[in-house]
Design an enzyme around this catalytic site. Structure first.
Site, short mmCIF file in Angstrom:
data_model
loop_
_atom_site.label_atom_id
_atom_site.label_comp_id
_atom_site.label_asym_id
_atom_site.label_seq_id
_atom_site.Cartn_x
_atom_site.Cartn_y
_atom_site.Cartn_z
CE1 TYR A 3 -4.01 2.09 0.68
CE2 TYR A 3 -2.53 3.28 2.13
CZ TYR A 3 -3.73 3.20 1.45
OH TYR A 3 -4.63 4.24 1.52
CE LYS A 34 -3.42 4.96 -1.77
NZ LYS A 34 -4.44 5.44 -2.72
#
Ligand SMILES: NC(=O)c1ccc[n+]([C@@H]2O[C@H](COP(=O)([O-])OP(=O)(O)OC[C@H]3O[C@@H](n4cnc5c(N)ncnc54)[C@H](O)[C@@H]3O)[C@@H](O)[C@H]2O)c1
Length: 261
Positions: A165, A169
């Site tokens: 994740y 990002k």
């Protein structure tokens, strides 16, 4: 000299917006708010039920929305979604990339599938929509706004099993800067918003199952509370409006002070 009347500075009235992940959480809150502020909204989501529900809510309240079902990680889907949106509203002035997922694991146990799926949706999906809508904006020649949903996890590390994740990002933030440079000559402003943990479906279940994770989130936020989707709405309106007409390549961190430490 009479000063220019600046009361419309934050207006997005009459603009056409496409919001991915509009079926839930931040994307939903932004789609509904954009409609309240007078924009026409294409509500894109992989969930038929959720994209139609938000669209119905907007239309029931006097707004103008269309629901479009699309998997953001598939370029054919993305091409078709943009076509449908253009068919409905004739143009796209504002793109918000909010579709995203999390699949948690410590790095040593993370599978290839967990890595690929998160990167495919969060990073590749964001790129595919930027590329497709960017092509339209360049051809149209009237500039545009792109707002990519990053996360504090793209700025600082997290200790909750998020290597995939956080990589996605961080990638969104780096890509946002590069697209801002590439497309500045087309007056397409590309920015990101990086929220801290926000009360949505993405983290609600996890916090129910693991109260210690909620504790960790809260301990990291000096304001002492999780964000609500509405906290992200103002920044998304700002970045889409004339008020942000000299802002590009920026990541607006909305984190209750998390990264100030
Ligand atoms: N909630 C948080 O704490 C938080 C914090 C920082 C950043 N974010 C980011 O904000 C964005 C929105 O997250 P959220 O909290 O609203 O989550 P959410 O789960 O409430 O909403 C995400 C939406 O994306 C849709 N989606 C998932 N995969 C898709 C795909 N392949 N194609 C199209 N749509 C797809 C889902 O159906 C859902 O409607 C994500 O990019 C997330 O990473 C969330």
């Amino acid at each position: 000299m009479v000063e220019k009347d600046l009361r419309g500075l934050f207006s997005i009235e009459g603009k056409a917006a496409l919001v991915t992940g509009a079926g839930s959480g931040l994307g939903r809150a932004i789609a509904v708010a954009y409609a309240q502020f007078g924009a026409r909204v294409s509500c894109v989501d992989i969930s038929v039920k959720d994209s139609e529900a938000v669209c119905d809510e907007i239309n029931k309240n006097g707004g103008d929305a269309v629901a479009i079902v699309c998997d953001v990680s598939r370029s054919e889907d993305v091409r078709r979604a943009v076509e449908v949106s253009l068919g409905a509203f004739g143009a796209i002035d504002i793109l918000v990339n909010s579709a995203g997922i999390g699949m948690r694991s410590t790095a040593e146990d993370m599978t290839d599938v967990m890595w690929d799926r998160v990167l495919d949706i969060n990073l590749k999906g964001t790129f595919l929509f930027c590329r497709e809508v960017g092509r339209h904006m360049i051809e149209r020649g009237e500039g545009g706004r792109i707002i990519n949903m990053a996360s504090v996890g793209g700025v600082v590390g997290l200790e909750t099993g998020n290597a995939n994740y956080c990589a996605s990002k961080g990638g969104v933030i780096a890509m946002t800067k590069t697209l801002a440079l590439e497309w500045a000559k087309h007056k397409i402003l590309v920015n990101a918003v990086a929220p801290s943990h926000t009360r949505t479906a993405l983290i609600e279940k996890l916090m129910e199952q693991k109260p210690e994770v909620k504790e960790y989130f809260l301990n990291n936020i000096p304001l002492g509370m999780l964000a609500e989707p509405v906290h992200i709405v103002g920044p998304a309106i700002f970045l889409a409006s004339e008020a942000a007409s000299f802002v590009t390549g920026h990541t607006l961190i909305v984190d209750g002070g998390h990264t100030a430490r």
